[in-house]
Motif scaffolding. Structure first.
Motif, mmCIF file in Angstrom:
data_model
loop_
_atom_site.group_PDB
_atom_site.id
_atom_site.type_symbol
_atom_site.label_atom_id
_atom_site.label_comp_id
_atom_site.label_asym_id
_atom_site.label_seq_id
_atom_site.Cartn_x
_atom_site.Cartn_y
_atom_site.Cartn_z
ATOM 1 N N PRO B 19 8.300 7.788 29.045
ATOM 2 C CA PRO B 19 9.752 7.867 29.234
ATOM 3 C C PRO B 19 10.407 8.772 28.197
ATOM 4 O O PRO B 19 10.004 8.796 27.036
ATOM 5 N N TYR B 21 13.179 8.477 26.742
ATOM 6 C CA TYR B 21 13.888 7.803 25.647
ATOM 7 C C TYR B 21 12.954 7.406 24.501
ATOM 8 O O TYR B 21 13.422 7.045 23.417
ATOM 9 N N ARG B 57 4.601 -0.933 20.884
ATOM 10 C CA ARG B 57 5.834 -1.709 20.674
ATOM 11 C C ARG B 57 6.770 -0.970 19.726
ATOM 12 O O ARG B 57 6.364 -0.534 18.646
ATOM 13 N N MET B 60 14.169 -1.827 18.694
ATOM 14 C CA MET B 60 15.383 -1.229 19.253
ATOM 15 C C MET B 60 16.048 -0.316 18.219
ATOM 16 O O MET B 60 16.648 0.697 18.569
ATOM 17 N N TRP B 64 16.995 3.328 19.333
ATOM 18 C CA TRP B 64 18.416 3.622 19.582
ATOM 19 C C TRP B 64 19.234 3.806 18.310
ATOM 20 O O TRP B 64 20.435 4.110 18.386
ATOM 21 N N GLU B 69 21.526 -2.641 20.290
ATOM 22 C CA GLU B 69 22.283 -3.867 20.568
ATOM 23 C C GLU B 69 21.908 -4.943 19.560
ATOM 24 O O GLU B 69 22.773 -5.589 18.956
ATOM 25 N N THR B 70 20.620 -5.155 19.361
ATOM 26 C CA THR B 70 20.084 -6.041 18.327
ATOM 27 C C THR B 70 18.869 -5.327 17.741
ATOM 28 O O THR B 70 17.860 -5.173 18.428
ATOM 29 N N THR B 72 16.378 -5.804 15.869
ATOM 30 C CA THR B 72 15.037 -6.380 15.785
ATOM 31 C C THR B 72 14.430 -6.727 17.142
ATOM 32 O O THR B 72 13.274 -7.121 17.216
ATOM 33 N N ASP B 73 15.203 -6.601 18.208
ATOM 34 C CA ASP B 73 14.597 -6.742 19.534
ATOM 35 C C ASP B 73 13.638 -5.569 19.733
ATOM 36 O O ASP B 73 13.719 -4.563 19.031
ATOM 37 N N THR B 74 12.727 -5.725 20.704
ATOM 38 C CA THR B 74 11.710 -4.692 20.872
ATOM 39 C C THR B 74 11.611 -4.248 22.327
ATOM 40 O O THR B 74 12.042 -4.952 23.243
ATOM 41 N N VAL B 75 11.022 -3.067 22.504
ATOM 42 C CA VAL B 75 10.641 -2.614 23.833
ATOM 43 C C VAL B 75 9.188 -2.152 23.764
ATOM 44 O O VAL B 75 8.802 -1.426 22.857
ATOM 45 N N ASP B 76 8.389 -2.644 24.705
ATOM 46 C CA ASP B 76 6.984 -2.247 24.817
ATOM 47 C C ASP B 76 6.849 -1.289 25.996
ATOM 48 O O ASP B 76 7.499 -1.481 27.026
ATOM 49 N N ALA B 77 5.994 -0.304 25.831
ATOM 50 C CA ALA B 77 5.708 0.596 26.951
ATOM 51 C C ALA B 77 4.238 0.982 26.899
ATOM 52 O O ALA B 77 3.616 0.954 25.836
ATOM 53 N N GLU B 78 3.696 1.330 28.058
ATOM 54 C CA GLU B 78 2.320 1.833 28.110
ATOM 55 C C GLU B 78 2.361 3.346 27.948
ATOM 56 O O GLU B 78 3.040 4.033 28.695
#
Lengths: 106, 87, 215
Positions: B19, B21, B57, B60, B64, B69-70, B72-78
């Motif tokens: 992606p 982003y 992993r 955020m 960003w 937004e928060t 310490t939240d996370t986004v995982d992607a392959e």
């Protein structure tokens, strides 16, 4: 499109029509039979550009992408497709009337 | 074992599964998924090589920055190995 | 994507309470003509048979969130199964008798401190071989764009308000894996059997945009 600005998530839901289920089934079967891959589908979807996302429904985009891959794979020609789509259009005014060749022989 | 990686910033035209982003962002490998056919070849009907695929992993905050937004939240992607630089 | 709901015999709504998509009794569209032509040409070229198309539709119709709910409920009552599910969700689903084809499935567990949310920002990847076809909203530009940048705002729209101490983990299905959320078992369900528990598990709770019902 991850991270792009967008409004509220619309929650309308529709039941899938027969023609939409058929598009889905064709994609799965073409993949299983090795005619093209889901990556080929995605590539064709992306190549349609942003406009297609606004102007076409989900399975409209899918059948366009399935067709694009089948043309590229040489499964049938544009001439065959064009002629068949014209013929289908002459069978009747609705999907129910046009959906298969047998119907016109009744 | 936390292995840090950076996603390559390149932007070739055509079909890739990385992606936009996440380009240039640093994350940690959450798990190795094994070898999968390279989608960048499959997408064009070409014979495809197996390439290693990783779940990476990202926080955020990393993705960003101040807009997170928060943080310490996370986004995982392959992400495929050929898109990753080891740090 | 707007579509008309012409008056027809179903009074515009299906038994499940959704508007019917323009279908057999509305004007034939260009793309419907293409579907018919493509399907017929594939049959004539010997690539597929009409029976295969019908069977594939039946197979997809038979898949529904109830399959995933059964898997979740089993994990709630059987710690060994839960461990196998988190290790290899494809194998665990097959173990319960679900034909999920080549689906490579990862289960992610919600706990008191973690909430998982599934999205596919690149297209519309979804654990369809277990849960059936994705809901329309899952495929929208709005969900795909926002889930990775403001997941908490998206969750609020779905009625899920998370306390600050809960970490949100978004999973972007970018390549070959598909994801299903293993929601946390609701409090007060100690006396329920597996089937009663499965009835609490909603589709959205397995995508992460919802929580299980409470009894």
């Amino acid at each position: 499109m991850g991270g792009q600005a967008a409004g509220p998530v619309p929650t309308d839901q529709h039941d899938f029509a027969l023609w939409e289920k058929r598009v889905d089934a064709l994609m799965v079967l073409c993949g299983e039979k090795g005619l093209f891959t889901v990556d080929g589908l995605r590539r064709a979807l992306e190549d349609m550009g942003e406009d297609a996302f606004e102007c076409m429904s989900y399975y409209e985009r899918w059948i366009a992408a399935v067709n694009q891959n089948l043309i590229e794979a040489g499964i049938y020609s544009l001439e065959e497709l064009g002629a068949r789509m014209e013929e289908v259009g002459r069978r009747g005014a609705t999907y129910g009337e046009a959906q298969n060749r047998e119907a016109q022989d009744d | 074992m936390t292995e840090r990686v950076r996603v390559k910033t390149m932007m070739p035209p055509g079909h890739v599964r990385t992606p936009a982003y996440l380009r240039g962002k640093v994350g940690v490998i959450e798990r190795e998924l094994g070898g999968f056919s390279n989608p960048e070849q499959l997408a064009y009907g070409l014979p495809a090589e197996e390439r290693p695929l990783y779940r990476v992993r990202f926080t955020m905050e990393e993705v960003w920055g101040a807009a997170a937004e928060t943080p310490t939240d996370t986004v995982d992607a392959e992400i495929f190995g050929h898109w990753l630089e080891r740090l | 994507m707007p579509h008309d709901h012409p008056s027809h015999s179903h009074e515009g709504m299906s038994p499940s309470g959704h508007p019917y998509r323009a279908d057999n009794d509305t004007a034939l569209t260009y793309w419907q003509r293409m579907e018919i032509a493509v399907r017929e040409l594939l049959v004539e070229k010997g690539a597929v048979t009409p029976e295969e198309v019908a069977r594939q539709i039946d197979t997809m119709d038979a898949r529904s969130p109830a399959n995933g709910a059964a898997v979740v409920a089993r994990a709630w009552v059987d710690p060994d199964f839960k461990a196998r599910l988190l290790q290899d969700a494809s194998a665990a689903s097959r173990e319960m008798g679900f034909d999920i084809g080549p689906l490579r499935l990862i289960a992610v567990e919600n706990t008191e401190s973690v909430h998982n949310l599934i999205v596919c920002t690149l297209c519309s990847c979804y654990p369809r071989n277990l849960l059936g076809l994705p809901p329309d909203w899952y495929k929208t530009r709005a969900y795909r764009s926002r889930a990775v940048i403001e997941p908490r705002a998206v969750l609020r729209e779905f009625g899920v308000e998370l306390p600050d101490h809960v970490q949100v983990r978004v999973h972007d299905s970018t390549a070959d894996m598909r994801y299903v959320v293993l929601p946390a078992r609701p409090a007060g369900t100690e006396g329920l059997d597996e089937a009663e528990l499965a009835a609490l598990v909603t589709r959205d709770s397995m995508i992460g945009t919802g929580l299980p019902r409470t009894p």
